[in-house]
Write a protein that holds these residues in place. Structure first.
Motif, PDB file in Angstrom:
ATOM      1  N   HIS A   1       2.195   1.675  -3.514  1.00 35.89           N
ATOM      2  CA  HIS A   1       1.138   2.183  -4.401  1.00 35.89           C
ATOM      3  C   HIS A   1       0.932   3.686  -4.185  1.00 35.89           C
ATOM      4  O   HIS A   1       0.803   4.453  -5.150  1.00 35.89           O
ATOM      5  CB  HIS A   1      -0.176   1.447  -4.138  1.00 35.89           C
ATOM      6  CG  HIS A   1      -0.307   0.135  -4.844  1.00 35.89           C
ATOM      7  ND1 HIS A   1      -0.353   0.026  -6.218  1.00 35.89           N
ATOM      8  CD2 HIS A   1      -0.416  -1.134  -4.364  1.00 35.89           C
ATOM      9  CE1 HIS A   1      -0.474  -1.249  -6.573  1.00 35.89           C
ATOM     10  NE2 HIS A   1      -0.518  -1.978  -5.465  1.00 35.89           N
ATOM     11  N   GLN A   2       0.912   4.113  -2.924  1.00 39.09           N
ATOM     12  CA  GLN A   2       0.717   5.528  -2.612  1.00 39.09           C
ATOM     13  C   GLN A   2       1.840   6.379  -3.177  1.00 39.09           C
ATOM     14  O   GLN A   2       1.608   7.450  -3.751  1.00 39.09           O
ATOM     15  CB  GLN A   2       0.627   5.717  -1.096  1.00 39.09           C
ATOM     16  CG  GLN A   2      -0.636   5.160  -0.466  1.00 39.09           C
ATOM     17  CD  GLN A   2      -0.591   5.180   1.054  1.00 39.09           C
ATOM     18  OE1 GLN A   2       0.302   5.788   1.651  1.00 39.09           O
ATOM     19  NE2 GLN A   2      -1.550   4.509   1.693  1.00 39.09           N
TER      20      GLN A   2
ATOM     21  N   LYS B   1       1.419   6.781  -6.921  1.00 37.69           N
ATOM     22  CA  LYS B   1       0.338   7.726  -7.240  1.00 37.69           C
ATOM     23  C   LYS B   1       0.777   9.168  -7.037  1.00 37.69           C
ATOM     24  O   LYS B   1       0.307  10.079  -7.718  1.00 37.69           O
ATOM     25  CB  LYS B   1      -0.889   7.426  -6.370  1.00 37.69           C
ATOM     26  CG  LYS B   1      -1.640   6.164  -6.779  1.00 37.69           C
ATOM     27  CD  LYS B   1      -2.845   5.932  -5.879  1.00 37.69           C
ATOM     28  CE  LYS B   1      -3.607   4.681  -6.294  1.00 37.69           C
ATOM     29  NZ  LYS B   1      -4.776   4.411  -5.408  1.00 37.69           N
ATOM     30  N   GLN B   2       1.694   9.384  -6.075  1.00 36.46           N
ATOM     31  CA  GLN B   2       2.198  10.730  -5.804  1.00 36.46           C
ATOM     32  C   GLN B   2       3.243  11.178  -6.818  1.00 36.46           C
ATOM     33  O   GLN B   2       3.741  12.303  -6.763  1.00 36.46           O
ATOM     34  CB  GLN B   2       2.774  10.782  -4.386  1.00 36.46           C
ATOM     35  CG  GLN B   2       1.710  10.660  -3.305  1.00 36.46           C
ATOM     36  CD  GLN B   2       2.289  10.361  -1.926  1.00 36.46           C
ATOM     37  OE1 GLN B   2       3.520  10.337  -1.747  1.00 36.46           O
ATOM     38  NE2 GLN B   2       1.417  10.138  -0.948  1.00 36.46           N
ATOM     39  N   GLY B   3       3.591  10.294  -7.761  1.00 39.53           N
ATOM     40  CA  GLY B   3       4.483  10.670  -8.848  1.00 39.53           C
ATOM     41  C   GLY B   3       5.964  10.544  -8.565  1.00 39.53           C
ATOM     42  O   GLY B   3       6.778  11.237  -9.184  1.00 39.53           O
TER      43      GLY B   3
ATOM     44  N   GLU C   1       0.826  -1.203   0.000  1.00 32.97           N
ATOM     45  CA  GLU C   1       0.000   0.000   0.000  1.00 32.97           C
ATOM     46  C   GLU C   1       0.861   1.254   0.000  1.00 32.97           C
ATOM     47  O   GLU C   1       0.561   2.228  -0.708  1.00 32.97           O
ATOM     48  CB  GLU C   1      -0.936  -0.004   1.207  1.00 32.97           C
ATOM     49  CG  GLU C   1      -2.047  -1.042   1.130  1.00 32.97           C
ATOM     50  CD  GLU C   1      -2.860  -1.108   2.421  1.00 32.97           C
ATOM     51  OE1 GLU C   1      -4.081  -0.912   2.332  1.00 32.97           O
ATOM     52  OE2 GLU C   1      -2.270  -1.350   3.486  1.00 32.97           O
TER      53      GLU C   1
ATOM     54  N   THR D   1       6.046  -2.260 -14.167  1.00 30.50           N
ATOM     55  CA  THR D   1       6.240  -0.816 -14.333  1.00 30.50           C
ATOM     56  C   THR D   1       7.682  -0.538 -14.759  1.00 30.50           C
ATOM     57  O   THR D   1       8.540  -1.410 -14.723  1.00 30.50           O
ATOM     58  CB  THR D   1       5.955  -0.049 -13.029  1.00 30.50           C
ATOM     59  OG1 THR D   1       7.027  -0.264 -12.097  1.00 30.50           O
ATOM     60  CG2 THR D   1       4.641  -0.498 -12.404  1.00 30.50           C
TER      61      THR D   1
END
Length: 304
Positions: A51-52, A55-57, A48, A80
């Motif tokens: 993943h976070q 998402k924050q780039g 998790e 990825t």
């Protein structure tokens, strides 16, 4: 433009002082890159956190922990292009050792800054990410007898002592092994399916070398007929891991495959990247070149 990296940090891994290790990591990186630190804790999984961060780039994921930490983070990273830096601070660190990454914290961090991205294989085991290996029989029994407290105190020695005890008990089982090419039924003490393997991953070293980027799994079947052969066979497996010479014994079989399914009678304990899992059968699928790992910058680098 300065690179931004997210550090997934497991403070509970290994034997080192987590505060000292984190200070070392920050000293190496913070003048070179923007470092965001994400400590793992009971309320959120490593997957998790990863993943976070994605998402924050973030431009890069750094993982400081053992094989279990890296395996959990891999759930978010398989397939990825995000560069992955491994900072080994676990008990075994088999994935790092298989990729020739230093287990010294400072050296591993410096190698990340100078490293080159290299695509290596990953796999799934019953749908979960697998970066090192799945063990059936002897390996999970050994892990089960090495408690977290004992591992913290004695490190790798705890596995050696537990392994010697389990070898002496010589518990055999029936195994049905199915690949994309064949199905076989046999008796075994251990079945190991490896994506990567450190020299110390003893039960994975039937073949001369477990290659991390060949798009294949390496299966080793250990089937000694008595205690004497069990100890001699274990010695040959250990030697193979350090010399890269394949074993040549009738009680050790090995082969490569893209996909492997194993069923056992009676049901056996199963370990996945060093942790026990619940499973009635094991189905493993290789995902070639699916992790983009920063490795030491060496000329003419190859795993072969």
């Amino acid at each position: 433009m300065t690179t931004t990296a997210s550090l997934i940090f497991n403070p509970n891994a290994g034997q080192n002082d987590p505060v000292e290790d984190l200070v070392t990591i920050r000293e190496v990186f913070e003048s070179k890159i923007n470092l965001n630190i994400h400590p793992s804790h009971k309320g959120v999984s490593t997957a998790e956190l990863t993943h976070q961060a994605i998402k924050q780039g973030t431009d890069m994921i750094l993982i400081a922990g053992g094989d279990g930490t890296v395996s959990s983070a891999a759930e978010a990273l398989i397939g990825t292009d995000i560069p992955i830096g491994i900072i080994p601070r676990g008990t075994v660190n088999a994935f790092a050792k298989a990729l020739n990454i230093s287990t010294n914290i400072k050296a591993a961090c410096e190698a990340i800054l100078l490293g080159r991205p290299h695509r290596v294989d990953a796999a799934t085991c019953n749908g979960k990410p697998m970066i090192v290996l799945a063990g059936i029989g002897l390996e999970p029994e050994t892990i089960a007898h090495s408690s977290r407290r004992i591992k913290k105190q004695f490190g790798m020695l705890s596995f050696v002592l537990a392994g010697i005890k389990e070898l002496g008990e010589l518990k055999t089982f029936e195994a049905s092994i199915e690949t994309e090419n064949e199905t076989m039924n046999l008796q075994a003490v251990a079945v190991t399916i490896a994506n990567t393997a450190a020299p110390t991953s003893l039960l994975a070293h039937g073949p001369a070398h477990v290659i991390p980027d060949d798009g294949l799994l390496d299966v080793t079947i250990f089937a000694p007929s008595n205690r004497k052969n069990a100890f001699f066979g274990a010695y040959h497996l250990l030697r193979s891991g350090f010399t890269n010479d394949a074993t040549h014994r009738d009680d050790i079989q090995y082969f490569k495959a893209k996909n492997v399914k194993v069923e056992t009678k009676p049901l056996q304990k199963v370990s996945l990247d060093g942790d026990p899992i619940e499973a009635n059968s094991v189905e493993i699928n290789c995902i070639p070149h699916s992790l983009n790992v920063l490795l030491p910058a060496l000329d003419n680098f190859t795993f072969n």
